[in-house]
Design a protein around this motif. Structure first.
Motif, PDB file in Angstrom:
ATOM      1  N   GLY A   1       3.899   5.670  -5.520  1.00 52.45           N
ATOM      2  CA  GLY A   1       3.836   5.665  -6.983  1.00 52.45           C
ATOM      3  C   GLY A   1       2.772   6.612  -7.502  1.00 52.45           C
ATOM      4  O   GLY A   1       2.981   7.328  -8.490  1.00 52.45           O
ATOM      5  N   LEU A   2       1.602   6.633  -6.857  1.00 61.08           N
ATOM      6  CA  LEU A   2       0.544   7.556  -7.252  1.00 61.08           C
ATOM      7  C   LEU A   2       0.985   9.003  -7.091  1.00 61.08           C
ATOM      8  O   LEU A   2       0.718   9.846  -7.956  1.00 61.08           O
TER       9      LEU A   2
ATOM     10  N   ALA B   1       0.837  -1.204   0.000  1.00 62.08           N
ATOM     11  CA  ALA B   1       0.000   0.000   0.000  1.00 62.08           C
ATOM     12  C   ALA B   1       0.870   1.251   0.000  1.00 62.08           C
ATOM     13  O   ALA B   1       0.574   2.220  -0.714  1.00 62.08           O
ATOM     14  N   GLU B   2       1.952   1.247   0.788  1.00 66.18           N
ATOM     15  CA  GLU B   2       2.866   2.405   0.818  1.00 66.18           C
ATOM     16  C   GLU B   2       3.566   2.587  -0.520  1.00 66.18           C
ATOM     17  O   GLU B   2       3.696   3.713  -1.003  1.00 66.18           O
ATOM     18  N   VAL B   3       3.984   1.493  -1.126  1.00 68.51           N
ATOM     19  CA  VAL B   3       4.642   1.566  -2.435  1.00 68.51           C
ATOM     20  C   VAL B   3       3.670   2.113  -3.474  1.00 68.51           C
ATOM     21  O   VAL B   3       4.013   2.976  -4.282  1.00 68.51           O
ATOM     22  N   HIS B   4       2.436   1.642  -3.438  1.00 68.17           N
ATOM     23  CA  HIS B   4       1.425   2.103  -4.386  1.00 68.17           C
ATOM     24  C   HIS B   4       1.126   3.593  -4.188  1.00 68.17           C
ATOM     25  O   HIS B   4       1.042   4.350  -5.162  1.00 68.17           O
ATOM     26  N   GLN B   5       0.970   4.016  -2.940  1.00 58.91           N
ATOM     27  CA  GLN B   5       0.685   5.424  -2.654  1.00 58.91           C
ATOM     28  C   GLN B   5       1.833   6.331  -3.094  1.00 58.91           C
ATOM     29  O   GLN B   5       1.603   7.404  -3.643  1.00 58.91           O
TER      30      GLN B   5
ATOM     31  N   PRO C   1      -3.047  10.297 -14.718  1.00 57.29           N
ATOM     32  CA  PRO C   1      -1.892   9.711 -14.025  1.00 57.29           C
ATOM     33  C   PRO C   1      -2.300   8.415 -13.334  1.00 57.29           C
ATOM     34  O   PRO C   1      -3.425   8.283 -12.861  1.00 57.29           O
ATOM     35  N   GLY C   2      -1.379   7.467 -13.300  1.00 54.78           N
ATOM     36  CA  GLY C   2      -1.643   6.175 -12.670  1.00 54.78           C
ATOM     37  C   GLY C   2      -0.651   5.917 -11.560  1.00 54.78           C
ATOM     38  O   GLY C   2      -0.226   6.835 -10.864  1.00 54.78           O
ATOM     39  N   SER C   3      -0.224   4.673 -11.407  1.00 57.76           N
ATOM     40  CA  SER C   3       0.714   4.344 -10.343  1.00 57.76           C
ATOM     41  C   SER C   3       2.160   4.359 -10.826  1.00 57.76           C
ATOM     42  O   SER C   3       3.074   4.163 -10.032  1.00 57.76           O
ATOM     43  N   LEU C   4       2.375   4.573 -12.115  1.00 62.90           N
ATOM     44  CA  LEU C   4       3.721   4.730 -12.677  1.00 62.90           C
ATOM     45  C   LEU C   4       3.838   6.103 -13.325  1.00 62.90           C
ATOM     46  O   LEU C   4       2.865   6.588 -13.909  1.00 62.90           O
ATOM     47  N   PRO C   5       5.000   6.733 -13.271  1.00 65.80           N
ATOM     48  CA  PRO C   5       5.158   8.042 -13.914  1.00 65.80           C
ATOM     49  C   PRO C   5       5.283   7.888 -15.435  1.00 65.80           C
ATOM     50  O   PRO C   5       6.367   7.990 -16.005  1.00 65.80           O
ATOM     51  N   MET C   6       4.151   7.629 -16.079  1.00 66.94           N
ATOM     52  CA  MET C   6       4.116   7.424 -17.526  1.00 66.94           C
ATOM     53  C   MET C   6       2.778   7.943 -18.034  1.00 66.94           C
ATOM     54  O   MET C   6       1.743   7.691 -17.423  1.00 66.94           O
ATOM     55  N   LEU C   7       2.819   8.700 -19.140  1.00 64.44           N
ATOM     56  CA  LEU C   7       1.603   9.232 -19.732  1.00 64.44           C
ATOM     57  C   LEU C   7       1.511   8.821 -21.185  1.00 64.44           C
ATOM     58  O   LEU C   7       2.535   8.643 -21.851  1.00 64.44           O
TER      59      LEU C   7
ATOM     60  N   SER D   1       3.544   9.867  -9.814  1.00 63.51           N
ATOM     61  CA  SER D   1       2.869   9.999 -11.096  1.00 63.51           C
ATOM     62  C   SER D   1       2.096  11.312 -11.185  1.00 63.51           C
ATOM     63  O   SER D   1       2.094  11.971 -12.235  1.00 63.51           O
ATOM     64  N   ALA D   2       1.448  11.714 -10.108  1.00 63.78           N
ATOM     65  CA  ALA D   2       0.715  12.985 -10.099  1.00 63.78           C
ATOM     66  C   ALA D   2       1.676  14.168 -10.267  1.00 63.78           C
ATOM     67  O   ALA D   2       1.375  15.121 -10.998  1.00 63.78           O
ATOM     68  N   ARG D   3       2.841  14.114  -9.619  1.00 66.92           N
ATOM     69  CA  ARG D   3       3.846  15.180  -9.785  1.00 66.92           C
ATOM     70  C   ARG D   3       4.332  15.235 -11.227  1.00 66.92           C
ATOM     71  O   ARG D   3       4.488  16.313 -11.809  1.00 66.92           O
TER      72      ARG D   3
END
Length: 149
Positions: free
Chosen positions: A84-85, A78-82, A114-120, A88-90
């Motif tokens: 990542g979110l 959960a911490e890793v996912h948060q 934006p998702g859980s990875l910094p990729m658009l 990605s938002a930044r």
């Protein structure tokens, strides 16, 4: 084959109607995204061929450490996912600021959420990809088009 959105032969529109949309139109973009021609182009009614592009932040290669560092403490999924979110938002916000600073809103048809990875994923004019490739803070490439059955 027509390039207008929703016309027969528009593979992108057909896919969106089948699978829904995780993509939203650019802020300030009209229903039909008119693209300003480049200075010196022949006509003002130039409609580019839209391409699909993937954009990620560019990472600098790091030299391997001379010694083996201690392992960082384990984090929950959960911490890793948060984290990542948040990353990605930044990245999404910095990318949108870059698009506005380079006045490319009219050349970008849509941007993924934006998702859980910094990729658009973008649907844009080819000149946007050219500028992204020259920018040191982004890594960008065109996606191969596929025909969905």
């Amino acid at each position: 084959m027509s390039r207008k959105n929703g016309e027969p032969g528009d593979v992108y529109a057909e896919a969106l109607s089948r699978f829904g949309s995780g993509v939203r139109p650019m802020p300030g973009a009209a229903a039909r995204a008119d693209v300003r021609p480049l200075p010196g182009s022949a006509g003002a009614d130039v409609q580019p061929d839209w391409i699909d592009v993937t954009v990620m932040p560019r990472e600098e290669p790091q030299a391997p450490p001379a010694y083996a560092p201690a392992l960082p403490p384990l984090r929950s999924r959960a911490e890793v996912h948060q984290s990542g979110l948040a990353e990605s938002a930044r990245f999404y916000q910095s990318f949108m600021r870059w698009i506005e600073a380079h006045q490319l809103q009219g050349a970008v048809r849509s941007v993924s959420e934006p998702g859980s990875l910094p990729m658009l994923h973008l649907r844009c004019a080819p000149r946007v990809l050219d500028q992204l490739r020259r920018t040191p803070e982004f890594e960008a490439g065109a996606m191969m088009p596929i025909k969905l059955v």
